[in-house]
Write a protein that holds these residues in place. Structure first.
Motif, PDB file in Angstrom:
ATOM      1  N   PRO A   1       0.693  -3.764  -4.064  1.00  0.00           N
ATOM      2  CA  PRO A   1       1.350  -3.545  -5.353  1.00  0.00           C
ATOM      3  C   PRO A   1       2.784  -3.049  -5.180  1.00  0.00           C
ATOM      4  O   PRO A   1       3.121  -2.454  -4.158  1.00  0.00           O
ATOM      5  N   ASP A   2       3.620  -3.284  -6.162  1.00  0.00           N
ATOM      6  CA  ASP A   2       4.997  -2.788  -6.133  1.00  0.00           C
ATOM      7  C   ASP A   2       5.067  -1.294  -6.400  1.00  0.00           C
ATOM      8  O   ASP A   2       5.997  -0.621  -5.972  1.00  0.00           O
ATOM      9  N   PHE A   3       4.071  -0.769  -7.161  1.00  0.00           N
ATOM     10  CA  PHE A   3       4.048   0.644  -7.506  1.00  0.00           C
ATOM     11  C   PHE A   3       2.631   1.182  -7.321  1.00  0.00           C
ATOM     12  O   PHE A   3       1.666   0.577  -7.773  1.00  0.00           O
ATOM     13  N   VAL A   4       2.526   2.330  -6.658  1.00  0.00           N
ATOM     14  CA  VAL A   4       1.245   2.989  -6.432  1.00  0.00           C
ATOM     15  C   VAL A   4       1.270   4.318  -7.181  1.00  0.00           C
ATOM     16  O   VAL A   4       2.110   5.172  -6.905  1.00  0.00           O
TER      17      VAL A   4
ATOM     18  N   VAL B   1      -2.932   6.022   0.793  1.00  0.00           N
ATOM     19  CA  VAL B   1      -1.568   6.514   0.614  1.00  0.00           C
ATOM     20  C   VAL B   1      -1.687   7.985   0.236  1.00  0.00           C
ATOM     21  O   VAL B   1      -2.390   8.327  -0.726  1.00  0.00           O
ATOM     22  N   GLU B   2      -1.046   8.854   1.006  1.00  0.00           N
ATOM     23  CA  GLU B   2      -1.093  10.290   0.757  1.00  0.00           C
ATOM     24  C   GLU B   2       0.293  10.790   0.379  1.00  0.00           C
ATOM     25  O   GLU B   2       1.278  10.425   1.013  1.00  0.00           O
ATOM     26  N   VAL B   3       0.346  11.641  -0.656  1.00  0.00           N
ATOM     27  CA  VAL B   3       1.618  12.161  -1.163  1.00  0.00           C
ATOM     28  C   VAL B   3       1.482  13.656  -1.433  1.00  0.00           C
ATOM     29  O   VAL B   3       0.472  14.096  -1.969  1.00  0.00           O
ATOM     30  N   ARG B   4       2.498  14.421  -1.064  1.00  0.00           N
ATOM     31  CA  ARG B   4       2.596  15.826  -1.477  1.00  0.00           C
ATOM     32  C   ARG B   4       3.528  15.844  -2.677  1.00  0.00           C
ATOM     33  O   ARG B   4       4.669  15.396  -2.604  1.00  0.00           O
ATOM     34  N   LEU B   5       3.005  16.332  -3.814  1.00  0.00           N
ATOM     35  CA  LEU B   5       3.783  16.305  -5.051  1.00  0.00           C
ATOM     36  C   LEU B   5       4.980  17.247  -4.958  1.00  0.00           C
ATOM     37  O   LEU B   5       4.883  18.332  -4.378  1.00  0.00           O
TER      38      LEU B   5
ATOM     39  N   ARG C   1       8.749   7.880  -5.068  1.00  0.00           N
ATOM     40  CA  ARG C   1       9.193   7.948  -3.682  1.00  0.00           C
ATOM     41  C   ARG C   1       9.102   6.545  -3.089  1.00  0.00           C
ATOM     42  O   ARG C   1       8.113   5.847  -3.323  1.00  0.00           O
ATOM     43  N   PRO C   2      10.087   6.136  -2.316  1.00  0.00           N
ATOM     44  CA  PRO C   2       9.968   4.841  -1.636  1.00  0.00           C
ATOM     45  C   PRO C   2       8.989   4.960  -0.469  1.00  0.00           C
ATOM     46  O   PRO C   2       8.866   6.019   0.145  1.00  0.00           O
TER      47      PRO C   2
ATOM     48  N   ARG D   1       8.149  -3.091   1.143  1.00  0.00           N
ATOM     49  CA  ARG D   1       8.562  -1.860   0.454  1.00  0.00           C
ATOM     50  C   ARG D   1       7.864  -1.763  -0.897  1.00  0.00           C
ATOM     51  O   ARG D   1       7.646  -2.779  -1.560  1.00  0.00           O
ATOM     52  N   PHE D   2       7.537  -0.530  -1.286  1.00  0.00           N
ATOM     53  CA  PHE D   2       6.950  -0.273  -2.591  1.00  0.00           C
ATOM     54  C   PHE D   2       7.265   1.164  -2.999  1.00  0.00           C
ATOM     55  O   PHE D   2       7.808   1.934  -2.217  1.00  0.00           O
ATOM     56  N   LEU D   3       6.960   1.503  -4.241  1.00  0.00           N
ATOM     57  CA  LEU D   3       7.187   2.848  -4.740  1.00  0.00           C
ATOM     58  C   LEU D   3       5.857   3.569  -4.942  1.00  0.00           C
ATOM     59  O   LEU D   3       4.858   2.951  -5.330  1.00  0.00           O
ATOM     60  N   VAL D   4       5.860   4.856  -4.660  1.00  0.00           N
ATOM     61  CA  VAL D   4       4.724   5.736  -4.914  1.00  0.00           C
ATOM     62  C   VAL D   4       5.190   6.741  -5.959  1.00  0.00           C
ATOM     63  O   VAL D   4       6.302   7.280  -5.854  1.00  0.00           O
TER      64      VAL D   4
END
Length: 96
Positions: free
Chosen positions: A1-4, A60-64, A73-74, A88-91
């Protein structure tokens, strides 16, 4: 996907989601690396090989971030197929 979308959480919270990757080519592809910094990583399930026409899921792991509101975030996945390629995608999500 383009955005997660990792959803809604508190500042500094670690969030994760699964993303389904689909190989739409007639050759196998191998996802061998990607983004890894203090706010986002896609490396937990890599490397992974995806046969032609099939799908695999990765985490996909992210720290807010510390500020409330929407954020993006890219992120990048590195694909080994006929030379190195990047996807490339955005989170993003929302901090309460």
């Amino acid at each position: 996907p383009d955005f997660v979308d990792v959803g809604v959480g508190d500042a500094g919270e670690a969030r994760s989601t699964r993303v389904r990757l689909t190989n739409r080519t007639d050759q196998p592809i191998r996802v061998i690396g990607g983004s890894s910094d203090c706010s986002c990583t896609v490396l937990a399930d890599l490397p992974v090989e995806i046969p032609p026409g099939q799908s695999r899921s990765i985490t996909v792991e992210v720290r807010l971030p510390g500020a409330s509101g929407l954020f993006t975030r890219p992120a990048v996945l590195k694909i080994d197929r006929s030379g190195m390629r990047q996807v490339r995608f955005l989170v993003g999500g929302k901090v309460r």
